[in-house]
Scaffold this active site. Structure first.
Site, short mmCIF file in Angstrom:
data_model
loop_
_atom_site.label_atom_id
_atom_site.label_comp_id
_atom_site.label_asym_id
_atom_site.label_seq_id
_atom_site.Cartn_x
_atom_site.Cartn_y
_atom_site.Cartn_z
N SER A 325 0.83 -1.21 0.00
CA SER A 325 0.00 0.00 0.00
C SER A 325 0.86 1.25 0.00
O SER A 325 1.85 1.34 0.72
CB SER A 325 -0.90 0.00 1.25
OG SER A 325 -1.56 1.24 1.38
N ASP A 326 0.47 2.21 -0.85
CA ASP A 326 1.15 3.51 -0.74
C ASP A 326 0.64 4.21 0.52
O ASP A 326 -0.36 3.81 1.11
CB ASP A 326 0.93 4.36 -2.00
CG ASP A 326 -0.53 4.72 -2.22
OD1 ASP A 326 -1.40 3.97 -1.74
OD2 ASP A 326 -0.80 5.73 -2.88
N LYS A 327 1.36 5.23 0.94
CA LYS A 327 1.05 5.89 2.21
C LYS A 327 0.10 7.08 2.04
O LYS A 327 -1.00 7.09 2.57
CB LYS A 327 2.34 6.37 2.90
CG LYS A 327 2.11 7.16 4.18
CD LYS A 327 3.41 7.67 4.75
CE LYS A 327 3.99 8.80 3.92
NZ LYS A 327 3.19 10.06 4.00
N THR A 330 -3.79 7.12 1.13
CA THR A 330 -4.37 5.79 1.29
C THR A 330 -4.38 5.40 2.76
O THR A 330 -5.42 5.06 3.33
CB THR A 330 -3.58 4.76 0.47
OG1 THR A 330 -3.56 5.16 -0.89
CG2 THR A 330 -4.23 3.38 0.58
N THR A 572 -1.27 -1.07 -4.39
CA THR A 572 -2.08 0.13 -4.56
C THR A 572 -1.18 1.28 -4.99
O THR A 572 0.00 1.33 -4.66
CB THR A 572 -2.82 0.52 -3.27
OG1 THR A 572 -1.87 1.03 -2.32
CG2 THR A 572 -3.55 -0.66 -2.67
#
Length: 838
Positions: A325-327, A330, A572
């Site tokens: 997951s990107d930060k 998100t 993501t």
């Protein structure tokens, strides 16, 4: 082309850049620019595209299409035109459906091309002119203003300063301030200021273009579901060939050796038998059923704010065990907010924030300025000051400055910026300087941004250090709960961000991901082959909780490394920099607000912010996967049943138990309820689910063997009935009617088998069949009974026989259900045992 001068131009001094590119601050002449355009090519991303016809024809190539095509050819050869038409239409439907879905799927290169700046201001023959960005060449001097897109990779050479947003390229959450000598990336956007720059790379040889190369090279090949369909097709082809050879050999032996009455006309009869077997062996509707099931599942996912652009990604999502997951945006709110301030000369927190606000630009799009104004308790207090002069952020001095006049007419100066710059402005020393340094170090260790604030009351001759503001992009309110849900689903979540490791570690700790955040640059060397990483690097990737300071090739390498270890990876992302990894991942997910390039590369596009939508999508995907597994169990079992019964009866009783039209009718009657399996109620598996083909085919074969026993048992009873005068005097039956009996048993028994295989426990346990599935099965059973009772398309049989067949099938339903439960129990134990050993 190669990048003019190579990567050295990104770091070399400007005089060396000018010398290498044979240019100067005066730019190029139009003639020289035209020559360079011929040499280096257009400043655009070009790609080799496969023709639409070639893409369409690919859907006629593969095990199941081959089987369908062979059946259609045989139908034409022996003149069964009705069968030929039906089979050809199904083949064409499969191809059209697949081609249409692929056409709607990711086209990341087109989106990347569209992201190139359409126009650019270049210095040609001593004058700035506007040209198409595609005509910019290395050595050009370009002018970049507020709101413009940087047309190529550049080094800034003139002007005061410029702030550019390169978040979509590098993942940095804030605009980056540039000064003379700094590097600017193609595709980034100017947010403040104006500067001139020299072009050092164009087209594919820009940071943007290298990302496009990664997108072009990314891709996993066939999906797990496509591989599964191929394996099922191979299994059925092998079995069909074996049974066909056995059938043809038996017929030839009977005609040549035993009857000694061979005629070439017998070939036609043998072809008819092979056609019946071939039609029986083909899961004709398997691609269509899987497409429709996925399409209906995609519709359900769209209601959960997840748009599916590549249908097979649904099954991939069901098996995902690692979520990258990107930060920013998100896991976090993508909105800077003020954290606890550290007071020095300021009387209180409100005074410190007020001073920072006076040193900010009203109505600015700058995220720091927005955070400062948002932190003001009473914005009306600023109305008591008159703004006289404002100096924007200067990357050299690293601060802003404002001159204001208060209500008493006194002139004041306020400044905010990098704490070190503000401390130097205030000439801090001794304990105060040590305290400021310690405060900045502490904030950095916690992943917070520090902002120093100062005030001068004597026209800037002396400054007072008011304090330090800290800023953070806080986690979303639901992020920690979502991470917990992900773990409950058997997912490992890794955070990937372009921000610094300290910031990543702080956010990862807050949301419950972990604190083992690695700097991507420390793992991956610049010229490393991302497709062949050392085992040491892959080990670090697998065990890390996340990565900071990540570049596009790093994201791609992380996904490849995890896939190499057997993981199914979801990724993501929202920017151009995420596109290669999104395309390479088993399931690329473009988050809410993603760029066109990210959406085009992704298989699933989220329209709601946060990760919670991803977990909802995984729940739905696992349900869909279970429905498809149920279909495959049913279809393979029934196909085995039909093939073996056809061969057995033909060889040992001398007549086929089913006619070609009966087999086509079976396929059509089966597909009515099968299409509604997409709506069926299923339990949600608590762990990732995968195509375990050995277990699946073994289980389907065992269930198929018992289904064969059921059909052959009824066939043997029918043959005994034909030769038993007492039974014939009670209810007379002919061979044609025996075919109808077998037809009824296979249709009705098959649908009862669907009730059996759809449940992991007893067939009468929850979750019960969905109303649509139940209604479709009941409807087709009523139609089949009427067809057999009144003789529609098949020879009529007595109603008493229909009742006896149904009693026979219900009894077998309990037998098959017992076999299924024993089989599942055994497979679960063996899977667990293998897990223990590993």
């Amino acid at each position: 082309m190669s990048k003019a001068g190579g990567d050295d131009l990104e770091k070399a001094d400007l005089n060396s850049v000018y010398a290498t590119l044979k240019t100067s601050t005066k730019g190029l002449s139009k003639t020289e620019a035209a020559n360079r355009l011929q040499k280096y090519g257009r400043n655009a991303i070009t790609e080799k595209e496969e023709s639409a016809l070639r893409k369409f024809l690919r859907f006629f190539w593969g095990p199941i299409p081959w089987m369908i095509e062979a059946a259609a050819l045989l139908s034409a050869l022996i003149g069964h035109w009705a069968d030929f038409a039906i089979i050809s239409l199904l083949l064409l439907y499969n191809a059209i459906a697949g081609f249409w879905q692929e056409r709607k799927a990711s086209n990341a290169l087109a989106a990347l091309k569209a992201g190139m700046a359409p126009k650019a201001e270049v210095l040609r023959d001593g004058e700035f002119t506007t040209i198409d960005a595609a005509e910019v060449v290395p050595g050009d001097i370009v002018r970049i203003k507020l709101g413009q897109v940087v047309p190529a990779d550049v080094r800034f050479v003139g002007g005061d300063s410029i702030s550019i947003d390169q978040a979509a390229l590098t993942g940095e959450s804030l605009p980056v301030n540039k000064k003379i000598g700094d590097l600017g990336y193609s595709g980034s956007i100017a947010k403040r200021g104006e500067m001139t720059a020299v072009v050092i790379g164009t087209g594919r040889n820009t940071f943007f273009g290298r990302t496009a190369k990664l997108v072009a090279g990314a891709g996993r090949g066939p999906s797990h579901s496509q591989k599964a369909v191929t394996q099922i097709g191979d299994f059925l082809i092998a079995l069909c060939l074996f049974l066909a050879l056995f059938l043809v050999g038996s017929e030839l032996y009977r005609d040549i050796v035993i009857a000694k009455d061979w005629h070439w006309s017998d070939v036609l009869d043998i072809l008819r038998l092979v056609l019946v077997l071939l039609i029986a062996s083909i899961p004709v509707a398997m691609p269509s059923v899987m497409t429709v099931t996925n399409a209906l599942g995609a519709l359900t996912l769209s209601k959960k704010k997840a748009i599916v652009s590549r249908l097979e990604a649904i099954e991939e999502l069901a098996g995902v065990d690692i979520l990258c997951s990107d930060k920013t945006g998100t896991l976090t709110k993508n909105q800077l907010t003020l954290h606890d301030p550290q007071l020095f000369a300021a009387e209180d927190k409100a005074t410190l924030i007020q001073a920072a606000a006076l040193a900010s630009e009203p109505d600015s799009d700058d995220p720091i300025d927005k955070a400062v104004f948002a932190g003001l308790g009473d914005k009306k207090v600023l109305d008591t000051y008159r703004a006289d002069k404002f100096t924007p952020f200067d990357p050299v001095s690293k601060r802003t400055q404002a001159q204001v006049t208060d209500s008493s007419g006194k002139t004041l100066l306020f400044s905010k910026g990098a704490p070190q710059a503000i401390a130097a402005l205030c000439k801090l020393s001794g304990d105060t300087a040590d305290k400021a340094d310690a405060c900045v170090s502490d904030l950095a260790a916690r992943g917070l941004r520090a902002l120093g604030v100062a005030r001068s009351e004597d026209q800037g001759h002396s400054w007072s250090f008011l304090g330090i503001l800290s800023l953070e992009d806080p986690p979303r309110d639901d992020s920690r709960q979502t991470i917990t849900r992900a773990r409950d689903h058997g997912l490992q979540v890794k955070m990937i961000t372009g921000d610094d490791v300290a910031i990543g570690k702080e956010i990862a700790s807050q949301v419950g991901i972990g604190t083992n955040i690695r700097a991507a640059g420390d793992l991956f060397s610049k010229n490393q082959d991302m497709n062949h990483l050392p085992a040491r690097v892959v080990d670090c990737v697998e065990t890390a909780d996340g990565f900071g300071r990540v570049f596009p090739e790093h994201k791609y390498a992380i996904v490849k490394a995890l896939q190499g270890r057997g993981h199914q990876v979801a990724m993501t992302g929202d920017g151009v920099n995420d596109a290669p990894a999104l395309k390479q991942a088993d399931c690329g997910i473009a988050v809410s607000g993603a760029t066109d390039a990210a959406r085009a590369a992704a298989a699933i596009i989220l329209t709601a912010p946060g990760l919670s939508t991803v977990i909802d999508a995984i729940d739905e995907a696992r349900k869909i996967f279970e429905r498809i597994i149920n279909y495959v169990l049913f279809r393979v079992s029934m196909t085995l049943d039909i093939m073996v019964v056809v061969v057995f009866a033909t060889v040992f009783f001398g007549f086929p138990p089913l006619t070609p039209i009966m087999i086509v009718l079976i396929a059509l009657l089966d597909d009515v309820p099968i299409m509604t399996i997409a709506y069926d109620n299923t339990l949600v598996p608590s762990k990732p689910v995968h195509w375990q083909m050995r277990q699946l085919l073994l289980g389907a074969s065992i269930i198929g063997l018992f289904s064969i026993a059921q059909s052959l048992g009824l066939l043997l009873i029918g043959m005994e009935w034909l030769g038993n005068p007492q039974w014939q005097s009670w209810i007379p039956l002919s061979k044609d009617q025996i075919q109808t009996v077998v037809f009824l048993q296979i249709v009705a028994g098959g649908h009862l088998l669907l009730f059996v295989v759809r449940a992991r426990g007893a067939f009468f346990s929850r979750p019960w069949p969905a109303s649509r599935l139940f209604g479709a099965i009941v409807g087709t059973q009523v139609l089949t009974v009427l067809m057999c009772g009144f003789g529609w398309l098949v020879p009529a049989i007595p109603w008493a026989i229909i009742g006896l067949v149904w009693l026979y099938m219900i009894a077998w339903m309990f037998v098959l259900d017992l076999v299924k439960r024993i089989l599942y129990r055994h497979q679960q134990k063996s899977t667990y045992a293998r897990g223990e050993k590993s």
